[in-house]
Design an enzyme around this catalytic site. Sequence first.
Site, PDB file in Angstrom:
ATOM      1  N   ARG A 102      46.172 126.769  78.941  1.00 46.80           N
ATOM      2  CA  ARG A 102      45.419 126.715  80.211  1.00 46.80           C
ATOM      3  C   ARG A 102      45.172 128.166  80.606  1.00 46.80           C
ATOM      4  O   ARG A 102      46.066 128.836  81.130  1.00 46.80           O
ATOM      5  CB  ARG A 102      46.184 125.943  81.286  1.00 46.80           C
ATOM      6  CG  ARG A 102      45.487 125.966  82.624  1.00 46.80           C
ATOM      7  CD  ARG A 102      46.056 124.981  83.629  1.00 46.80           C
ATOM      8  NE  ARG A 102      45.624 123.623  83.340  1.00 46.80           N
ATOM      9  CZ  ARG A 102      45.793 122.600  84.179  1.00 46.80           C
ATOM     10  NH1 ARG A 102      46.390 122.788  85.341  1.00 46.80           N
ATOM     11  NH2 ARG A 102      45.377 121.398  83.854  1.00 46.80           N
ATOM     12  N   HIS A 129      37.226 120.738  80.703  1.00 46.77           N
ATOM     13  CA  HIS A 129      38.566 120.124  80.754  1.00 46.77           C
ATOM     14  C   HIS A 129      38.555 118.916  79.804  1.00 46.77           C
ATOM     15  O   HIS A 129      38.575 117.765  80.233  1.00 46.77           O
ATOM     16  CB  HIS A 129      38.864 119.700  82.200  1.00 46.77           C
ATOM     17  CG  HIS A 129      40.317 119.447  82.480  1.00 46.77           C
ATOM     18  ND1 HIS A 129      41.293 119.493  81.512  1.00 46.77           N
ATOM     19  CD2 HIS A 129      40.954 119.147  83.649  1.00 46.77           C
ATOM     20  CE1 HIS A 129      42.470 119.232  82.067  1.00 46.77           C
ATOM     21  NE2 HIS A 129      42.294 119.027  83.359  1.00 46.77           N
ATOM     22  N   GLN A 132      41.189 115.970  80.010  1.00 46.39           N
ATOM     23  CA  GLN A 132      41.052 115.087  81.164  1.00 46.39           C
ATOM     24  C   GLN A 132      40.009 114.011  80.903  1.00 46.39           C
ATOM     25  O   GLN A 132      40.234 112.832  81.196  1.00 46.39           O
ATOM     26  CB  GLN A 132      40.672 115.893  82.414  1.00 46.39           C
ATOM     27  CG  GLN A 132      40.593 115.036  83.666  1.00 46.39           C
ATOM     28  CD  GLN A 132      41.923 114.432  84.028  1.00 46.39           C
ATOM     29  OE1 GLN A 132      42.896 115.160  84.187  1.00 46.39           O
ATOM     30  NE2 GLN A 132      41.997 113.112  84.167  1.00 46.39           N
ATOM     31  N   ASP A 224      36.221 115.135  92.297  1.00 47.98           N
ATOM     32  CA  ASP A 224      37.280 116.113  92.014  1.00 47.98           C
ATOM     33  C   ASP A 224      37.334 117.042  93.223  1.00 47.98           C
ATOM     34  O   ASP A 224      36.479 116.960  94.118  1.00 47.98           O
ATOM     35  CB  ASP A 224      36.926 116.876  90.721  1.00 47.98           C
ATOM     36  CG  ASP A 224      38.080 117.749  90.217  1.00 47.98           C
ATOM     37  OD1 ASP A 224      39.213 117.572  90.696  1.00 47.98           O
ATOM     38  OD2 ASP A 224      37.838 118.608  89.358  1.00 47.98           O
ATOM     39  N   CYS A 264      40.849 113.019  88.910  1.00 45.50           N
ATOM     40  CA  CYS A 264      41.818 113.532  87.921  1.00 45.50           C
ATOM     41  C   CYS A 264      43.101 114.030  88.572  1.00 45.50           C
ATOM     42  O   CYS A 264      44.093 114.238  87.878  1.00 45.50           O
ATOM     43  CB  CYS A 264      41.180 114.622  87.080  1.00 45.50           C
ATOM     44  SG  CYS A 264      40.898 116.153  87.968  1.00 45.50           S
ATOM     45  N   ARG A 292      46.512 110.468  80.267  1.00 46.02           N
ATOM     46  CA  ARG A 292      46.524 111.834  79.735  1.00 46.02           C
ATOM     47  C   ARG A 292      47.511 111.898  78.562  1.00 46.02           C
ATOM     48  O   ARG A 292      47.232 112.490  77.536  1.00 46.02           O
ATOM     49  CB  ARG A 292      46.979 112.835  80.823  1.00 46.02           C
ATOM     50  CG  ARG A 292      45.995 113.120  81.926  1.00 46.02           C
ATOM     51  CD  ARG A 292      44.793 113.876  81.439  1.00 46.02           C
ATOM     52  NE  ARG A 292      45.126 115.151  80.825  1.00 46.02           N
ATOM     53  CZ  ARG A 292      45.237 116.316  81.478  1.00 46.02           C
ATOM     54  NH1 ARG A 292      45.017 116.357  82.780  1.00 46.02           N
ATOM     55  NH2 ARG A 292      45.533 117.432  80.820  1.00 46.02           N
TER      56      ARG A 292
END
Length: 307
Positions: A102, A129, A132, A224, A264, A292
């Site tokens: 990340r 991402h 996700q 989001d 998410c 996930r």
Amino acid sequence: MKKNVLSILDIHKEIQSIIDSGMQLKQQYAQNRLKPVLMDKTLAMIFERPSTRTRVSFEVGMGLLGGHSIFLTKNDIQLGSRESAEDIALVLSRYADIIMYRAVETQHLIELAMHATVPVINGLDSREHPCQILADFMTIKEHKKDFNNLHFVFIGDGDDNLTHSYLLGCPLVGMHITVISPKHYWPAKEYIEKARKLANQKQLSVKITDDLSALTSADIVATDTWISYWYEQTRQQRIADFASYRITPKIMQQAKPDALFMHCMPIYYSEEVEKSVAHGPKSIILDEAENRMWVQMALMKHLLLEP
Ligand code: CP
């Protein structure tokens, strides 16, 4: 030949089989017949930003498959200042079988992936991402059975990592996508163009609009945060600009009667969505969070055992 997953496009051919494999692993675990196929494999995770779901789902998932994980923070590794991305990539590749990163700087992610001799997975950067949306698509498949002609509608910040990944991913699995966002926050042109190219090959639509009435065709409504890490300095302006795009029960009612709600997480209940929606009967946010783990297990299995 090792493979990196920095964008959802890096697994454009395998996306459906990885989603199906995630569903199978979930079922195998429920039936007590999950096999430790990654025994003795090590995952190195580098986090330069905070995380709950990404860290825990990768770590627990690797353990369920018989492997183990190492967790490195920005302070431990100091990539780019104490040591170059190239040297860290080369050294970690001697200890670990797979790396999840990340990154704050996308350039560091690209350099790490280029020099590592083991697969590198993007655990979120400012552009995409991919993990996700793999989980989100697995969750949609669980609830809707297949993707054919489903209409995925994202409301909120169009120019963000998750929206970019949805734009590329929806046409890959066979869904129409609409992004509803204030004009100033529409997705980056390169992502719209790539999405349209993919969608045209399958007679799917990609629509970008600021008009909330586009919601009426939605089978899935997703949002989001309005303020990703890199937008913190414009917080107040963003809250004002997105105010009318907050997802309330009234907004959800405009979608199809059986539409599902996705987020998410983490969620800011005073901003992008009301708690009554996020934890209401149409919400599948906790399935998303759980998945996930299953789909990332499938991804690691694919990268390590079926390259
Ligand atoms: N959705 C997600 O990536 O959550 P974390 O930031 O907690 O990992």
